[in-house]
Each structure stands twice: as C-alpha cells, then as structure tokens.
Enzyme design. Sequence first.
Site, PDB file in Angstrom:
ATOM      1  N   HIS A 100       0.819  -1.214   0.000  1.00  0.00           N
ATOM      2  CA  HIS A 100       0.000   0.000   0.000  1.00  0.00           C
ATOM      3  C   HIS A 100       0.856   1.269   0.000  1.00  0.00           C
ATOM      4  O   HIS A 100       0.354   2.351  -0.303  1.00  0.00           O
ATOM      5  CB  HIS A 100      -0.972  -0.002   1.187  1.00  0.00           C
ATOM      6  CG  HIS A 100      -0.339   0.241   2.522  1.00  0.00           C
ATOM      7  ND1 HIS A 100       0.050  -0.778   3.366  1.00  0.00           N
ATOM      8  CD2 HIS A 100      -0.021   1.389   3.174  1.00  0.00           C
ATOM      9  CE1 HIS A 100       0.552  -0.265   4.478  1.00  0.00           C
ATOM     10  NE2 HIS A 100       0.541   1.040   4.382  1.00  0.00           N
ATOM     11  N   ASP A 131       0.294  -7.888   1.597  1.00  0.00           N
ATOM     12  CA  ASP A 131       0.563  -6.444   1.545  1.00  0.00           C
ATOM     13  C   ASP A 131       2.067  -6.168   1.474  1.00  0.00           C
ATOM     14  O   ASP A 131       2.585  -5.272   2.126  1.00  0.00           O
ATOM     15  CB  ASP A 131      -0.058  -5.727   2.751  1.00  0.00           C
ATOM     16  CG  ASP A 131       0.034  -4.205   2.629  1.00  0.00           C
ATOM     17  OD1 ASP A 131      -0.045  -3.695   1.489  1.00  0.00           O
ATOM     18  OD2 ASP A 131       0.193  -3.521   3.665  1.00  0.00           O
ATOM     19  N   SER A 205       5.038   1.921   7.941  1.00  0.00           N
ATOM     20  CA  SER A 205       4.667   0.814   7.069  1.00  0.00           C
ATOM     21  C   SER A 205       5.831   0.389   6.178  1.00  0.00           C
ATOM     22  O   SER A 205       6.428   1.213   5.481  1.00  0.00           O
ATOM     23  CB  SER A 205       3.484   1.213   6.179  1.00  0.00           C
ATOM     24  OG  SER A 205       2.296   1.292   6.919  1.00  0.00           O
TER      25      SER A 205
END
Length: 360
Positions: A100, A131, A205
């Site tokens: 993402h 992811d 992230s």
Amino acid sequence: MFKLLKLILPPVFVGLGLALIIIWFTPELRQNALRLDLNGHYTAQHMSFASGVNRAAPAVVSIFSESFSNQPRFKRQNTVQELGSGVIMSREGYILTNYHVVNNADQIIVLLPDGRLFNEVQLVGYDTITDLALLKIKAEHLPVIPVDDAFTPQVGDVVLAIGNPLNLGQTITQGIISATGKQTLTDSQYNSLLQMDAAVNMGNSGGALVNSNGDLVGITSAQFRARYNIDIQGISFAVPYSLAKDVMAKLIKDGRVIRGYLGFRGTPVDNTGQEVTNVYTTIVGLRISDLDPLGPAWQAGMKENDIVTKVAGEPVKNPQQTLRKIGNTAPGTQLEFEVYRGNRHLTFMVEVAELETPIY
C-alpha cells in the site's frame, strides 16, 4: 563444627569454580558485567538495545511515492504523496516494503539513512494478500538487514520497530510480541501476522521489526491499524520474516506470487473433533468449512465438516504450516488427503488449482 565445614565448603568451592570458568570463557560477561562511573566506582551496566539497533538501522530506508493526478489543474494538487519505510534485504539492492506504500505510484524515491537518494527504483512485484512489495535499486556498498533463519518469534519476545513515522526521521520504538499467527485481520488463510505493542504509525509501514540482537523478525504494517476508525493503543502488526522471505523469493523468480488453491477454509480441531482455541491443546486435524462448490476439493468428493488429518502423508499438527504447504504447491499437482467423515476414514486425490490473487 569441623565436620560441618567439610560438608559445606566443597560444594561452595565447586560453585565458585564453575562461575569463574563461565566468566573466563564468556568475554562479554567480563567486559560488561561491571563498568566504572565518573567517580571511579564500579556499577552494573545499564540495559541497552543499542548494539541491535546499530546492526539493523542502516538497512531501514525511507520511501516516498508520488501519484500524478489526472484531474484538471484547477481542481487538484499536482501530486498525491505517500510515506513509508523499507528494508534492504540483499547486496543486490532488493528492498521489501508494504504494497500500500507504493500502490499506483508513478514515481518511487528511496532515501537511505546515510543520505543517499535514489529516484530510479524498480518495482519488481507485489503481493496483495500479504501487503508486500519488492523494490530494487542499483547501488554499491549497501547495508543489509541481519537475519537469522533459525530464529522463531515467540510471545513475550522483545522487539524493536524501526521506520520513519510521520516523516520525523528514523525512529525506534520498543515492545513485545503479543501473539503470533494472527489471521482474523486478513482476508486469506495464506497470510499470518505477528501482533505486538510497539508503536507503529503512518510512515512505519514497510519498516523493520527486529529482535534485541537486530535480526529481522518481520515487516511492520500500519495498514491494519488504519482499518478501524478508532484510537487503538498497544496493538500493531507485522508480516513474519519467514513469510516475507518466501514472498520475496517468488517475486524475484516470477514477478508475482503463485499459490495453490483447494477451495476451502480449515478450522483446527482436537482428537474429540472440537475446535482448538487453546494454544496448549494438541491439534489433530482441520475441519473443512466454506467449501467452494466448484473448487478442487469439492470436485474430488470432499464435503463440509470433513476433518483433514494428513496432507501428502504428513499429519496436520500446525494448520499454518499445512496451509503454507498447500500454497507452495504448484498448480496441477496431485495431493493426497486423508479425511475423517464421521467414523469413516477416507482418502482423496485433489489436483491443486491456482489461487486468484485480489488486486486493489
């Protein structure tokens, strides 16, 4: 009194001798057990994770991605920017991050802690189920994250999250692993997460989760935190290193992750057929549920509530390992399943299909 001393002194001397031998053959104990303070007094060394951070931090990078809008100029900003982190996995320049972070990016920029900046970044491939995305840069003398393939994360392990939250620069947060094998937050049984209480914010992230030695434990993700529109404290997640390593190898080889598909979900059960909810209960099989009426398992004759006890001759003791085995099986391969249906013991040969990976 003399007899009493004869009884007491030998074990005391033996204990002191063993202690001296251990200290002699363990240099770090000799060097770190006592330190001189500013006043010249000996003091116990303070606890520190500095050595682990020094090993791992140089390999954790900042990632900036930009997506150019196609709206009219008077209605838009020029670009939409995303901030994340990444982990240098090899001298060849492979970098793992979250999908993402780079999803729909028109330009990706990688900034190393040593100040080097790269704006020619290759997106090797991505996997929406975990992811994860794999990038590659061309550079020399790259720092690489330390790994220990023999290390298995356990509940209670101390972990450090390294990343660039809110673009504040590289930041270290500390916590413990709260749970392993978490699947409730994912849409697929082919993914499992580590849960920990280290602070993870936007920008973390794709960063590194390491143990106190600096060895990679997982790839952190703030996406799952963002799924809930509430203030969450002490709960964050990471993709385990072992799973991330498998995904990276497949992306390097094929540019995508090819997984086997059988068309059912499995719930672990004990020897009485009851669902296993306690980590200390022995698992003997997987109860089939959500059977795809057109999937390979259904076509082979398997039914809802069948209990799978063996796959390719191997007992089902760890559901995640069994599902990983299925996922790593090449489509078109025949797998033998041993199943209990009531009191009947049945065997099925199932041809593995390819799992369709969702695209976001």
